[in-house]
Write an enzyme that holds these catalytic residues in place. Sequence first.
Site, PDB file in Angstrom:
ATOM      1  N   LYS A 272     -86.251 -25.324 -18.406  1.00 38.20           N
ATOM      2  CA  LYS A 272     -86.521 -25.218 -16.969  1.00 38.20           C
ATOM      3  C   LYS A 272     -87.173 -23.861 -16.711  1.00 38.20           C
ATOM      4  O   LYS A 272     -86.638 -22.835 -17.097  1.00 38.20           O
ATOM      5  CB  LYS A 272     -85.209 -25.330 -16.172  1.00 38.20           C
ATOM      6  N   ARG A 346     -79.007 -38.727 -18.438  1.00 35.18           N
ATOM      7  CA  ARG A 346     -79.023 -40.164 -18.740  1.00 35.18           C
ATOM      8  C   ARG A 346     -78.599 -40.437 -20.174  1.00 35.18           C
ATOM      9  O   ARG A 346     -78.045 -41.484 -20.477  1.00 35.18           O
ATOM     10  CB  ARG A 346     -80.404 -40.746 -18.405  1.00 35.18           C
TER      11      ARG A 346
HETATM   12  N1  BES Z   1     -80.023 -31.857 -13.619  1.00 33.63           N
HETATM   13  C1  BES Z   1     -81.367 -32.255 -13.443  1.00 33.63           C
HETATM   14  C2  BES Z   1     -81.626 -32.873 -12.074  1.00 33.63           C
HETATM   15  C3  BES Z   1     -81.577 -31.921 -10.910  1.00 33.63           C
HETATM   16  C4  BES Z   1     -82.724 -31.244 -10.543  1.00 33.63           C
HETATM   17  C5  BES Z   1     -80.431 -31.763 -10.183  1.00 33.63           C
HETATM   18  C6  BES Z   1     -82.683 -30.388  -9.463  1.00 33.63           C
HETATM   19  C7  BES Z   1     -80.398 -30.903  -9.106  1.00 33.63           C
HETATM   20  C8  BES Z   1     -81.517 -30.215  -8.740  1.00 33.63           C
HETATM   21  C9  BES Z   1     -81.774 -33.273 -14.500  1.00 33.63           C
HETATM   22  O1  BES Z   1     -81.139 -33.166 -15.722  1.00 33.63           O
HETATM   23  C10 BES Z   1     -83.230 -33.094 -14.717  1.00 33.63           C
HETATM   24  O2  BES Z   1     -83.615 -32.067 -15.182  1.00 33.63           O
HETATM   25  N2  BES Z   1     -84.008 -34.107 -14.330  1.00 33.63           N
HETATM   26  C11 BES Z   1     -85.407 -34.081 -14.454  1.00 33.63           C
HETATM   27  C12 BES Z   1     -85.810 -35.423 -15.002  1.00 33.63           C
HETATM   28  C13 BES Z   1     -87.164 -35.454 -15.616  1.00 33.63           C
HETATM   29  C14 BES Z   1     -87.258 -34.539 -16.802  1.00 33.63           C
HETATM   30  C15 BES Z   1     -87.445 -36.873 -16.031  1.00 33.63           C
HETATM   31  C16 BES Z   1     -86.002 -33.864 -13.055  1.00 33.63           C
HETATM   32  O3  BES Z   1     -85.431 -34.269 -12.071  1.00 33.63           O
HETATM   33  O4  BES Z   1     -87.061 -33.230 -12.981  1.00 33.63           O
HETATM   34 ZN    ZN Z   2     -82.059 -31.793 -17.041  1.00 32.30          ZN
END
Ligand code: BES
Ligand code: ZN
Length: 494
Positions: A272, A346
């Site tokens: 991230k 997931r």
């Molecule tokens: N934990 C995150 C989702 C999230 C993002 C929760 C912002 C709260 C605030 C999740 O694991 C994630 O990173 N999801 C990605 C998915 C993508 C890589 C397909 C997302 O939402 O960008």
């Molecule tokens: Zn994630």
Amino acid sequence: MPDRIRPASPGTRPPEAFVLLHHAGTRLHADYATMNRRADGRLARLVRQQPRCGDLGQTTVFYDHDQRCWIILGLGPAGPYDDHALRRAAGHLVRTLDRLALSRVEIVPSTAAMRPFGRHDFGRILGEGLGLGAFDFRDFKSDKNHAARRSVLHVRLPAATLLDGLADGLERAEAANYARRLSATPPNVATPAYIAAEARRLARRSPRLRCTIHRGSALRSLKLVGLENVGRASRNAPCLVELTWNPPRRARKTLVLIGKTITYDTGGLSLKINNTMKGMKYDKCGGMAVLGAMHAVARVQPRCRVVALLPAAENFVADNAYRPDDILRYPNGVSVEVTNTDAEGRLVLADALVYASQRLEPDAIIDLATLTGGIIVALGRFTAGYWCENQTLRRRLESAAEASGERLWRMPLLPEYRELMKSRHADVWNSAPVRDAHPVQGAAFLSYFVDDAIPWAHIDIAGTANFDRDQMPFTAGPTGFGTRLLIELLRTWS
Ligand code: BES
Ligand code: ZN
Ligand code: ZN
């Protein structure tokens, strides 16, 4: 903030203040006529002269000639007045009471304030608002004076049904606040092992709760490949927490509650960037909401077996981290190409879904997860998105959402979306190479790991799990979203 709020029955020590409820744009309600006379008519005058005192959450305080304290709590205009307004107003009230250092109050509801609800529900919603509004996470503050001050707020209501409702609402808020406290606990403390220890501690409170932690070699023998891979790069080892409620009489039905418990989400090698990592301690909120419901389960006494599954891991970076391009094989026969290590939730939820489907004979499965940023884009902070293709479960969830005030909005799970998740080199990938419908992609992916015959719902709480500013009855931080929804569901599940 008060550490505890207790319902106090009439006949206990007299209150230090009376709280009246008032709608904007109305006169002082006729129910308050006697009180108004006791206060020399000043209550009615105040309401007339200060029209703002009916604004939602507004508290107008005044002392009469006998130094009796009166508080007028604004409920907003009568038109849109509903349970959300009452919870919000109660959240404001508890903060005012704290500021005034009051520890015994009587709330005197008018018939107008109670009209949209039954008496029990009025008390319950009030209790939820007061309890949620009093949440204060000070575990890591060094202010010793504050730590030493232990306070109890006694709340009187004029009827037994109201007090029963109040007690019910306060208990639900307490469970949600328990989830919020755990959610707010930082990732250097709240590791998977810490969460597991917390689940064990919960289990010790009731002989009907049993806790098993699957970790180490058990992860391998149970083929929990998502947990093994996602959790591998962290020194804080992953585990699957299994906490079971066995009802007093032999249960015929089993409800499985799954909560994503990523204690910290760095994104893994698909790191991230640009400070989007900050706040990822909240990636365990799904699991904490489920624990919150289990905190209340012994009081709720559902007649079905309830199994909570928390796949807990830290998504970290190291030379042994799992990578984009890895292919994992799940014990239900589905292979997964990892395209993005940040779509880790997931992968661990898939473990829990397969585990539940193959070993627990569930009558229904519900999972809660902070799964996608996309659901925040779609629905914002006030409604969680959910997917469910089973009519009966849908109806149950929607009525629990309605009663608890934890709103749900149904999203589509069409075959076309499931198609999107098919990978070239494996059966499915964990994220499609297109940005389309991210939250739906998550749900579509998960659907490959649940037996078609089992009613299943997926709830994406990424938007509702935490707020970045005060939004009464919540202050900035975790909301415990899901705990009260699940408690309501357990109460009504036969
Ligand atoms: N934990 C995150 C989702 C999230 C993002 C929760 C912002 C709260 C605030 C999740 O694991 C994630 O990173 N999801 C990605 C998915 C993508 C890589 C397909 C997302 O939402 O960008
Ligand atoms: Zn994630
Ligand atoms: Zn995540």
